[in-house]
Design a protein around this motif. Structure first.
Motif, short mmCIF file in Angstrom:
data_model
loop_
_atom_site.label_atom_id
_atom_site.label_comp_id
_atom_site.label_asym_id
_atom_site.label_seq_id
_atom_site.Cartn_x
_atom_site.Cartn_y
_atom_site.Cartn_z
N TYR A 89 0.84 -1.21 0.00
CA TYR A 89 0.00 0.00 0.00
C TYR A 89 0.87 1.26 0.00
O TYR A 89 0.42 2.32 -0.38
CB TYR A 89 -0.92 -0.02 1.22
CG TYR A 89 -1.93 1.09 1.28
CD1 TYR A 89 -2.96 1.18 0.34
CD2 TYR A 89 -1.90 2.05 2.29
CE1 TYR A 89 -3.91 2.20 0.40
CE2 TYR A 89 -2.84 3.06 2.37
CZ TYR A 89 -3.84 3.13 1.41
OH TYR A 89 -4.78 4.14 1.48
N THR A 108 -2.22 1.97 -5.71
CA THR A 108 -1.01 1.37 -5.14
C THR A 108 -0.78 -0.02 -5.74
O THR A 108 -1.68 -0.60 -6.37
CB THR A 108 -1.13 1.24 -3.61
OG1 THR A 108 -2.14 0.27 -3.32
CG2 THR A 108 -1.45 2.57 -2.96
N GLN A 110 -0.70 -2.57 -3.98
CA GLN A 110 -1.62 -3.39 -3.20
C GLN A 110 -2.99 -3.46 -3.87
O GLN A 110 -3.72 -4.40 -3.70
CB GLN A 110 -1.70 -2.83 -1.77
CG GLN A 110 -2.58 -3.59 -0.83
CD GLN A 110 -3.97 -2.99 -0.69
OE1 GLN A 110 -4.26 -1.90 -1.19
NE2 GLN A 110 -4.84 -3.71 -0.02
N PRO A 150 -4.13 0.29 4.46
CA PRO A 150 -5.16 0.19 3.42
C PRO A 150 -6.56 0.19 4.04
O PRO A 150 -6.73 -0.29 5.16
CB PRO A 150 -4.86 -1.15 2.73
CG PRO A 150 -3.81 -1.82 3.53
CD PRO A 150 -3.29 -0.88 4.55
#
Length: 151
Positions: A89, A108, A110, A150
Motif C-alpha cells: 500500500y 497502489t 496493493q 489500506p
C-alpha cells in the motif's frame, strides 16, 4: 586533454555508483528505515523492491513505525498476508518525483487507492511527506512520518 577525459570518466563513475543502489539498499543505507527493512524481509518483498521497477515508495521511518502500538506491530510482522498488504500500500508503480505529484488518488501496488493532498505540504492519506526525491536506480523514495493502512 587526456587528464580531462580521465577526470570526467572518474566523475561519471562516481555519479553512477552513487545511484547504483536499488530501493531497498538505498533505504537501508539511510539508516532510519530499520523497521521497514525488517518488515520487507518478513513479507518476502525484498527481491521485488530490488527488481527493475520503477517504483515510488512512500517509506515510513522507524519513528513512524514507533507510533504503531507494539502489540499491533508485532502481530502485523507475524501475519505475512496482512503485512504484505500494508507494505505494498506504500508503493506506487512508476517513478513519481516530487515536482510531478498532484493531488488526488493514485492506485497502489496493493490495489487500493492512496489519497494525495498538496495543501499545506504533501500528505499521503494521513501521513506527512517529510523528505522527497531520494533516488534509487529502480525508483524513488519519499519519506513519510506515519504508517498508512489500506482501507
Amino acid at each position: 586533454m587526456k587528464k580531462t577525459l580521465i577526470a570526467s570518466l572518474i566523475t561519471l563513475g562516481a555519479m553512477t555508483s552513487a545511484y547504483a543502489k536499488d530501493i531497498v539498499d538505498t533505504a537501508v543505507a539511510a539508516g532510519n528505515f530499520k523497521t521497514l527493512a525488517t518488515a520487507l524481509t518478513a513479507a518476502g518483498l525484498v527481491d521485488t523492491l530490488k527488481g527493475p521497477g520503477p517504483f515510488t515508495v512512500f517509506a515510513p521511518t522507524d519513528e513512524a513505525f514507533a507510533k504503531v502500538p507494539k502489540a499491533d506491530l508485532d502481530a502485523l510482522l507475524k501475519d505475512k498476508a496482512k503485512l504484505t498488504a500494508v507494505l505494498t500500500y506504500h508503493v506506487v508503480p512508476g517513478k513519481v518525483m516530487a515536482k510531478d505529484v498532484k493531488a488526488g488518488q493514485v492506485k497502489t501496488v496493493q490495489g487500493s487507492m492512496l489519497t494525495i493532498s498538496t495543501t499545506g505540504g504533501v500528505m499521503v492519506d494521513k501521513a506527512k511527506v517529510t523528505a522527497t526525491d531520494i533516488v534509487a536506480d529502480n525508483g524513488v523514495i519519499h519519506v513519510i512520518d506515519t504508517v498508512v493502512m489500506p482501507k
